[in-house]
Design an enzyme around this catalytic site. Structure first.
Site, PDB file in Angstrom:
ATOM      1  N   LYS A 188       8.082   1.554 121.995  1.00 35.25           N
ATOM      2  CA  LYS A 188       8.646   2.892 121.804  1.00 35.25           C
ATOM      3  C   LYS A 188       8.302   3.381 120.403  1.00 35.25           C
ATOM      4  O   LYS A 188       8.865   2.936 119.414  1.00 35.25           O
ATOM      5  CB  LYS A 188      10.170   2.919 121.975  1.00 35.25           C
ATOM      6  CG  LYS A 188      10.644   4.361 122.115  1.00 35.25           C
ATOM      7  CD  LYS A 188      12.077   4.596 121.708  1.00 35.25           C
ATOM      8  CE  LYS A 188      12.292   4.838 120.252  1.00 35.25           C
ATOM      9  NZ  LYS A 188      11.699   6.073 119.684  1.00 35.25           N
ATOM     10  N   GLY A 241      12.082  -0.224 111.166  1.00 33.60           N
ATOM     11  CA  GLY A 241      12.697   1.076 110.893  1.00 33.60           C
ATOM     12  C   GLY A 241      13.751   0.927 109.815  1.00 33.60           C
ATOM     13  O   GLY A 241      13.687   0.006 108.987  1.00 33.60           O
ATOM     14  N   ARG A 244      19.865   0.950 108.678  1.00 29.75           N
ATOM     15  CA  ARG A 244      20.985   1.448 109.494  1.00 29.75           C
ATOM     16  C   ARG A 244      20.710   1.172 110.982  1.00 29.75           C
ATOM     17  O   ARG A 244      21.548   0.603 111.684  1.00 29.75           O
ATOM     18  CB  ARG A 244      21.137   2.958 109.227  1.00 29.75           C
ATOM     19  CG  ARG A 244      22.254   3.643 109.967  1.00 29.75           C
ATOM     20  CD  ARG A 244      22.316   5.141 109.613  1.00 29.75           C
ATOM     21  NE  ARG A 244      21.018   5.732 109.295  1.00 29.75           N
ATOM     22  CZ  ARG A 244      20.136   6.155 110.196  1.00 29.75           C
ATOM     23  NH1 ARG A 244      20.405   6.067 111.461  1.00 29.75           N
ATOM     24  NH2 ARG A 244      18.981   6.666 109.812  1.00 29.75           N
ATOM     25  N   THR A 245      19.536   1.558 111.473  1.00 28.61           N
ATOM     26  CA  THR A 245      19.236   1.329 112.888  1.00 28.61           C
ATOM     27  C   THR A 245      19.057  -0.164 113.174  1.00 28.61           C
ATOM     28  O   THR A 245      19.430  -0.638 114.250  1.00 28.61           O
ATOM     29  CB  THR A 245      17.967   2.103 113.303  1.00 28.61           C
ATOM     30  OG1 THR A 245      18.061   3.448 112.862  1.00 28.61           O
ATOM     31  CG2 THR A 245      17.777   2.079 114.804  1.00 28.61           C
ATOM     32  N   GLU A 264      12.484  -5.492 110.767  1.00 30.56           N
ATOM     33  CA  GLU A 264      11.703  -5.248 109.541  1.00 30.56           C
ATOM     34  C   GLU A 264      12.179  -3.893 109.024  1.00 30.56           C
ATOM     35  O   GLU A 264      11.875  -2.863 109.622  1.00 30.56           O
ATOM     36  CB  GLU A 264      10.203  -5.197 109.813  1.00 30.56           C
ATOM     37  CG  GLU A 264       9.736  -5.778 111.132  1.00 30.56           C
ATOM     38  CD  GLU A 264       9.345  -7.234 111.044  1.00 30.56           C
ATOM     39  OE1 GLU A 264       9.353  -7.885 112.103  1.00 30.56           O
ATOM     40  OE2 GLU A 264       9.034  -7.690 109.942  1.00 30.56           O
ATOM     41  N   CYS A 299       7.653   1.527 103.153  1.00 31.73           N
ATOM     42  CA  CYS A 299       8.848   0.693 103.021  1.00 31.73           C
ATOM     43  C   CYS A 299       8.806  -0.143 101.742  1.00 31.73           C
ATOM     44  O   CYS A 299       9.834  -0.422 101.145  1.00 31.73           O
ATOM     45  CB  CYS A 299       8.982  -0.211 104.236  1.00 31.73           C
ATOM     46  SG  CYS A 299       7.472  -1.126 104.588  1.00 31.73           S
ATOM     47  N   GLU A 398      17.200   4.094  99.308  1.00 31.32           N
ATOM     48  CA  GLU A 398      15.801   4.312  99.687  1.00 31.32           C
ATOM     49  C   GLU A 398      15.585   5.811  99.888  1.00 31.32           C
ATOM     50  O   GLU A 398      16.241   6.423 100.735  1.00 31.32           O
ATOM     51  CB  GLU A 398      15.479   3.564 100.988  1.00 31.32           C
ATOM     52  CG  GLU A 398      14.021   3.678 101.370  1.00 31.32           C
ATOM     53  CD  GLU A 398      13.679   2.927 102.656  1.00 31.32           C
ATOM     54  OE1 GLU A 398      14.454   2.995 103.630  1.00 31.32           O
ATOM     55  OE2 GLU A 398      12.613   2.283 102.682  1.00 31.32           O
TER      56      GLU A 398
HETATM   57  P1  NAD Z   1      14.691   4.869 112.031  1.00 29.18           P
HETATM   58  O1  NAD Z   1      15.530   3.652 111.948  1.00 29.18           O
HETATM   59  O2  NAD Z   1      15.351   6.195 111.991  1.00 29.18           O
HETATM   60  O3  NAD Z   1      13.852   4.868 113.387  1.00 29.18           O
HETATM   61  C1  NAD Z   1      12.962   3.799 113.689  1.00 29.18           C
HETATM   62  C2  NAD Z   1      12.789   3.743 115.185  1.00 29.18           C
HETATM   63  O4  NAD Z   1      14.036   3.411 115.779  1.00 29.18           O
HETATM   64  C3  NAD Z   1      12.338   5.046 115.844  1.00 29.18           C
HETATM   65  O5  NAD Z   1      11.457   4.769 116.895  1.00 29.18           O
HETATM   66  C4  NAD Z   1      13.651   5.603 116.376  1.00 29.18           C
HETATM   67  O6  NAD Z   1      13.485   6.464 117.490  1.00 29.18           O
HETATM   68  C5  NAD Z   1      14.369   4.344 116.785  1.00 29.18           C
HETATM   69  N1  NAD Z   1      15.830   4.441 116.822  1.00 29.18           N
HETATM   70  C6  NAD Z   1      16.632   5.234 116.072  1.00 29.18           C
HETATM   71  N2  NAD Z   1      17.920   5.035 116.409  1.00 29.18           N
HETATM   72  C7  NAD Z   1      17.933   4.093 117.380  1.00 29.18           C
HETATM   73  C8  NAD Z   1      18.959   3.468 118.138  1.00 29.18           C
HETATM   74  N3  NAD Z   1      20.246   3.757 117.964  1.00 29.18           N
HETATM   75  N4  NAD Z   1      18.601   2.544 119.038  1.00 29.18           N
HETATM   76  C9  NAD Z   1      17.301   2.186 119.224  1.00 29.18           C
HETATM   77  N5  NAD Z   1      16.289   2.771 118.561  1.00 29.18           N
HETATM   78  C10 NAD Z   1      16.601   3.700 117.641  1.00 29.18           C
HETATM   79  O7  NAD Z   1      13.609   4.735 110.880  1.00 29.18           O
HETATM   80  P2  NAD Z   1      12.422   5.744 110.507  1.00 29.18           P
HETATM   81  O8  NAD Z   1      12.984   6.893 109.749  1.00 29.18           O
HETATM   82  O9  NAD Z   1      11.592   6.011 111.712  1.00 29.18           O
HETATM   83  O10 NAD Z   1      11.521   4.836 109.562  1.00 29.18           O
HETATM   84  C11 NAD Z   1      11.715   4.718 108.200  1.00 29.18           C
HETATM   85  C12 NAD Z   1      12.320   3.375 107.867  1.00 29.18           C
HETATM   86  O11 NAD Z   1      11.459   2.329 108.331  1.00 29.18           O
HETATM   87  C13 NAD Z   1      12.455   3.176 106.377  1.00 29.18           C
HETATM   88  O12 NAD Z   1      13.707   2.629 106.095  1.00 29.18           O
HETATM   89  C14 NAD Z   1      11.352   2.171 106.069  1.00 29.18           C
HETATM   90  O13 NAD Z   1      11.588   1.403 104.915  1.00 29.18           O
HETATM   91  C15 NAD Z   1      11.319   1.345 107.309  1.00 29.18           C
HETATM   92  N6  NAD Z   1      10.077   0.613 107.462  1.00 29.18           N
HETATM   93  C16 NAD Z   1      10.080  -0.754 107.308  1.00 29.18           C
HETATM   94  C17 NAD Z   1       8.903  -1.477 107.416  1.00 29.18           C
HETATM   95  C18 NAD Z   1       8.886  -2.979 107.251  1.00 29.18           C
HETATM   96  O14 NAD Z   1       7.915  -3.608 107.649  1.00 29.18           O
HETATM   97  N7  NAD Z   1       9.930  -3.584 106.701  1.00 29.18           N
HETATM   98  C19 NAD Z   1       7.714  -0.811 107.689  1.00 29.18           C
HETATM   99  C20 NAD Z   1       7.733   0.570 107.849  1.00 29.18           C
HETATM  100  C21 NAD Z   1       8.921   1.274 107.730  1.00 29.18           C
END
Ligand code: NAD
Length: 495
Positions: A188, A241, A244-245, A264, A299, A398
């Protein structure tokens, strides 16, 4: 009117926003769609299938059927290798289209979509394909009467949920090891950048990945994402992501079938520059280049810069001279190095942090405003705050935008303490000519990756992931197979 060759190509690009389930492009079962809007200029790019529960059931069902009949898991590793290498070759053949989709969808400069994102993503798929027929299982050192085998088996149906900042690369970090190990996968992508994931599914099918083995469901987190998190027939969820999520994902695993949950997550990485730094120009270039790369939407971006007080003025002088090179430009121009912010929500978040930095008393030395407003797109100037205190929000949270917070220190131990005083632990760096100090500091920094006298090194051969609330998973390297395999012990009576 198009003015660059990339704009001309963008004007005629055909985009298919339908989901990919069991080898077919399909609308969501509900018929719902959402608009995919480009942050480059505010243009609507496509209507994308808004998948939810019934689509998740269909994709997981297809993935389960493919896993059970062993159409993929049952292939010899050398066969899976051939198909994954062909998949990577096809990504290179479609390099321009993939790069264009990525840039239009989430705003990064085309030069990087093409040379970094497509390049690293195809290399990742290729590397895991190449690796899988070279990893061996183990025989335990037991007595003569028995033989004990320690083997790795695919975990089954994997769900991967990914963010929007490196959509193709984050997809590849999941697809590569999960498929190489013989799993079926339901991916997804983020609702903010679903296009390249869908194109990857077409290319995987063309390469010979059997229908059902790799499915892509565009949709929203609360709908498709949540349905995957709670699904009773998903064996493993690999999430990248926000923190929080990530917490929700772990809870959903616990509320449902205790699927293996790998996270991650976010970061607030510290970059510590000591007065005995071996090359100040290199330190400045790395600090500035790494925070503004990908519009600061990385990230592991080194968003907290700790500079030893005695060199801070020299450091800032060099940094401020470099910053204009990162002025945002048209992402479809090959000369542009900083592109658009992904969407209005993120734009508002970043500008809100800039306001909080100002009102908390940090000194705004560069940027701080929206840019290129006339384009219809979403851009923010490269921004630098000096005089940041550890208690300020811009030092603690962040931001995920082109904003650098500069703090100064006189005692290295205190800088390390502050560097670690965060819920995150993704990356960190230290710059010093003293090897003992470098080793002591890199040991003391609580982060999954620590850089010494550089910030940019990266390679598929090393794991990437965090300590603390930056998550528990590791992408890349052979270690990623740990997430997508079960370890089995088989005792055989011999005597
Ligand atoms: P996000 O958590 O808002 O969303 C990430 C994904 O989760 C999306 O596909 C979203 O649709 C889905 N999602 C959101 N709420 C959900 C729920 N309740 N249940 C299931 N899925 C859900 O994050 P974002 O804004 O898309 O990405 C940015 C974040 O990702 C930043 O915090 C960044 O640091 C992190 N990130 C981490 C890495 C790593 O390898 N550690 C790499 C890239 C990005």
């Amino acid at each position: 009117m198009p003015t660059t060759p990339w704009q001309e190509r963008a004007a005629t690009l055909r985009i298919d926003g339908r989901a990919f389930i069991d080898g077919e492009r399909l609308d969501a079962r509900s018929g719902a769609r959402f608009d995919c809007v480009s942050p480059v200029d505010g243009r609507k790019l496509a209507e994308v299938a808004r998948c939810d529960g019934p689509d998740v059931d269909a994709a997981v069902g297809a993935a389960r059927a493919a896993f059970e009949d062993r159409r993929w898991a049952g292939k010899a590793p050398s066969e899976r290798k051939k198909i994954l290498v062909r998949f990577a070759d096809l990504m290179l053949e479609h390099r321009d289209e993939l790069a264009l989709l990525e840039t239009l969808d989430m705003g990064k400069p085309i030069r990087y979509s093409r040379s970094v994102d497509v390049q690293l993503a195809q290399n990742c798929i290729r590397w895991y394909g190449e690796a899988i027929d070279k990893v061996y299982d183990q025989v335990a050192p037991t007595g003569e009467d028995s033989l004990a085998l320690i083997t790795r088996e695919p975990v089954g149906v994997v769900a991967a949920i990914i963010p929007w900042n490196y959509p193709m690369l984050m997809a590849a970090w999941k697809i590569g090891p999960a498929l190489a190990a013989g799993n079926s996968l339901v991916l997804k992508p983020s609702e903010k950048a679903p296009l390249t994931s869908l194109k990857l599914a077409d290319l995987a099918l063309e390469a010979g990945v059997p229908p059902g083995v790799f499915n892509v469901l565009p949709g929203f987190g609360q709908e498709a994402g949540r349905a995957l998190g709670l699904h009773m027939d998903v064996d493993c969820i690999a999430f990248t992501g926000s923190t929080r999520t990530g917490k929700d994902i772990v809870q959903m695993a616990g509320q449902s079938n205790l699927k293996r949950a790998w996270t991650e997550l976010g970061g607030k990485s510290a970059n510590i520059v000591c007065a005995d730094c071996p090359d100040l120009d290199a330190a400045v270039a790395a600090a500035i280049g790494s925070i503004y790369f990908n519009q600061g939407e990385s990230c592991n971006a080194p968003s907290r810069l700790f500079v030893e007080a005695s060199i801070k003025d020299a450091f800032l002088d060099k940094a401020l001279r470099m910053i204009p090179d990162f002025a945002p430009g048209d992402p479809l121009d090959d000369a542009t190095v900083m592109g658009a912010i992904v969407d209005p929500v993120q734009m508002k978040t970043v500008l809100g942090y800039i306001e909080s930095g100002k009102s908390d008393g940090a000194r705004l030395l560069a940027g701080g405003r929206a840019a290129r407003v006339e384009s219809g797109g979403l851009y923010i100037e490269p921004t630098l705050f000096d005089g940041v205190e550890a208690s300020m929000r811009i030092a603690r949270e962040e931001i995920f935008g082109p904003v650098l917070s500069v703090l100064s220190f006189t005692e290295l131990d205190e800088a390390v303490r502050q560097a670690n005083a965060t819920p995150y632990g993704l990356a960190a760096a230290v710059w010093t000519s003293d090897i003992g100090k470098a080793i002591r500091t890199s040991r003391a920094l609580r982060a999954g990756t620590v850089h010494v006298n550089q910030y940019d090194n990266d390679d598929i051969t090393v794991p990437f992931g965090g300590y603390k609330q930056s998550g528990n998973g590791r992408d890349k390297s052979l270690h990623a197979f740990d997430k997508y395999t079960e370890l089995k012990t088989t005792w055989i009576q011999v005597g």
